[in-house]
Design a protein around this motif. Structure first.
Motif, short mmCIF file in Angstrom:
data_model
loop_
_atom_site.label_atom_id
_atom_site.label_comp_id
_atom_site.label_asym_id
_atom_site.label_seq_id
_atom_site.Cartn_x
_atom_site.Cartn_y
_atom_site.Cartn_z
N ALA A 118 -60.61 49.99 -57.11
CA ALA A 118 -59.75 50.17 -55.95
C ALA A 118 -58.53 50.97 -56.34
O ALA A 118 -57.94 50.75 -57.41
CB ALA A 118 -59.32 48.81 -55.38
N LEU A 119 -58.15 51.91 -55.50
CA LEU A 119 -56.91 52.67 -55.67
C LEU A 119 -55.91 52.16 -54.66
O LEU A 119 -56.11 52.31 -53.45
CB LEU A 119 -57.16 54.16 -55.49
CG LEU A 119 -58.15 54.81 -56.45
CD1 LEU A 119 -58.27 56.30 -56.18
CD2 LEU A 119 -57.74 54.57 -57.90
N VAL A 120 -54.84 51.52 -55.14
CA VAL A 120 -53.86 50.90 -54.27
C VAL A 120 -52.49 51.54 -54.51
O VAL A 120 -52.24 52.12 -55.58
CB VAL A 120 -53.79 49.37 -54.50
CG1 VAL A 120 -55.19 48.76 -54.34
CG2 VAL A 120 -53.24 49.04 -55.88
N GLY A 121 -51.59 51.42 -53.53
CA GLY A 121 -50.31 52.09 -53.62
C GLY A 121 -49.15 51.13 -53.76
O GLY A 121 -49.10 50.10 -53.08
N ALA A 122 -48.19 51.47 -54.64
CA ALA A 122 -47.03 50.61 -54.86
C ALA A 122 -45.92 51.40 -55.55
O ALA A 122 -46.20 52.37 -56.26
CB ALA A 122 -47.40 49.40 -55.71
N PRO A 123 -44.67 50.97 -55.38
CA PRO A 123 -43.61 51.49 -56.24
C PRO A 123 -43.74 50.86 -57.62
O PRO A 123 -44.05 49.66 -57.73
CB PRO A 123 -42.32 51.04 -55.54
CG PRO A 123 -42.71 49.85 -54.74
CD PRO A 123 -44.17 49.99 -54.40
N VAL A 124 -43.51 51.64 -58.67
CA VAL A 124 -43.59 51.12 -60.03
C VAL A 124 -42.37 51.56 -60.83
O VAL A 124 -41.73 52.55 -60.50
CB VAL A 124 -44.89 51.56 -60.75
CG1 VAL A 124 -46.13 51.09 -60.00
CG2 VAL A 124 -44.92 53.07 -60.94
N ARG A 125 -42.10 50.82 -61.89
CA ARG A 125 -40.97 51.15 -62.77
C ARG A 125 -41.50 51.37 -64.18
O ARG A 125 -42.24 50.54 -64.72
CB ARG A 125 -39.93 50.02 -62.76
CG ARG A 125 -38.72 50.31 -63.65
CD ARG A 125 -37.70 49.17 -63.62
NE ARG A 125 -37.12 49.04 -62.28
CZ ARG A 125 -37.30 47.98 -61.49
NH1 ARG A 125 -38.07 46.97 -61.90
NH2 ARG A 125 -36.74 47.93 -60.31
N ALA A 126 -41.10 52.48 -64.79
CA ALA A 126 -41.48 52.78 -66.17
C ALA A 126 -40.58 52.03 -67.15
O ALA A 126 -39.53 51.49 -66.78
CB ALA A 126 -41.41 54.28 -66.41
#
Length: 269
Positions: A104-112
């Motif tokens: 599944a390809l899902v979308g979210a904000p992420v932090r490095a």
């Protein structure tokens, strides 16, 4: 049922001529891929609830790859907290992917690790989640918080090369061109468009153009119903053949899932 994949590599395949050695996905013989695009109901900022909805869609899809819209786990709220790939709230999606043999390809904000934040696509399999793409072309106020991704990315599943995009990326011909230059079979976009016929025409035009310009499949998962600050979005997720013809497309209603079989588009495959 297919085996799970981690970042597109099937652990049950062997490299050509080397029995027992994990295959390099670059050299797998591509096979047709059942792809589903989903436009689920979204509960604003409720990652746990949205993960359950995602899992249900994966179970219904019966597909090897299930693609979700931009920021699908949070809704389109630019203040949404970042989501870590190892967030326990994603477990229902991991479980659904394991049971379905799906990615599944899902979308979210992420932090490095360095503190920079991105609008991202996460690939979820039965083994867990990982960030596989960071949106390159930010739009409007997105750049007040987020950093643009540095380069195009390709995900390989069952030998098919999938170029990834998030929303405004797909409106920029240079993005599709740079991604296609990596050698892809499909251009896979997770997006959000506003309501109304003008936005629907713009949405479909972006996918038609990418398919025709580069001779690849165009796969679009776009939001339907409300999403964050948008009281209404377009829906219309779909899949376009390399000749620009839509082969499957949802209507405007939330919770729709449509599927199509995507095959190799690169010469010689």
């Amino acid at each position: 049922m297919f085996a799970s994949v981690t970042c597109g590599v099937s652990p049950k395949r062997s490299a050509p001529g080397v029995p027992g050695r994990p295959a390099d996905p670059e050299y797998l013989v591509p096979v047709p891929l059942t792809v589903a695009v989903a436009q689920p109901d979204c509960v604003l900022l409720d990652v746990a609830a949205n993960a359950v909805v995602h899992a249900e869609a994966i179970g219904r899809a019966g597909a090897r790859l299930v693609v979700f819209p931009e920021l699908s786990l949070t809704g389109y709220d630019l203040a949404a907290p970042a989501v870590s790939p190892d967030d326990p709230r994603l477990r229902p999606i991991v479980t659904a992917c394991r049971e379905a043999g799906a990615t599944a390809l899902v979308g979210a904000p992420v932090r490095a690790a360095d503190g920079r934040e991105y609008i991202a696509t996460l690939a979820v399999t039965g083994e867990g989640a990982s960030v596989v793409y960071r949106k390159m072309w930010l739009h409007g106020e997105e750049s007040d918080r987020f950093t643009p991704g540095e380069k195009p990315e390709v995900l390989v599943i069952d030998g098919l090369r999938l170029g990834l995009a998030v929303c405004y990326d797909a409106a920029v011909p240079e993005h599709a061109a740079a991604t296609a230059a990596l050698g892809i079979d499909a251009y896979v976009a997770s997006t959000l468009y506003g309501p109304g016929p003008e936005q629907a025409a713009r949405r479909d035009g972006h996918m038609n153009r990418a398919a025709l310009a580069h001779g690849v499949w165009a796969v679009l998962a776009t939001a339907a119903g409300p999403s964050g600050v948008y009281a209404l979005t377009s829906g219309g997720s779909g899949i376009w053949a390399p000749d620009g013809t839509p082969t499957a497309q949802a209507g405007p209603e939330p919770a729709a899932v449509v599927t199509a079989t995507v095959g190799p588009a690169r010469p010689g495959h």
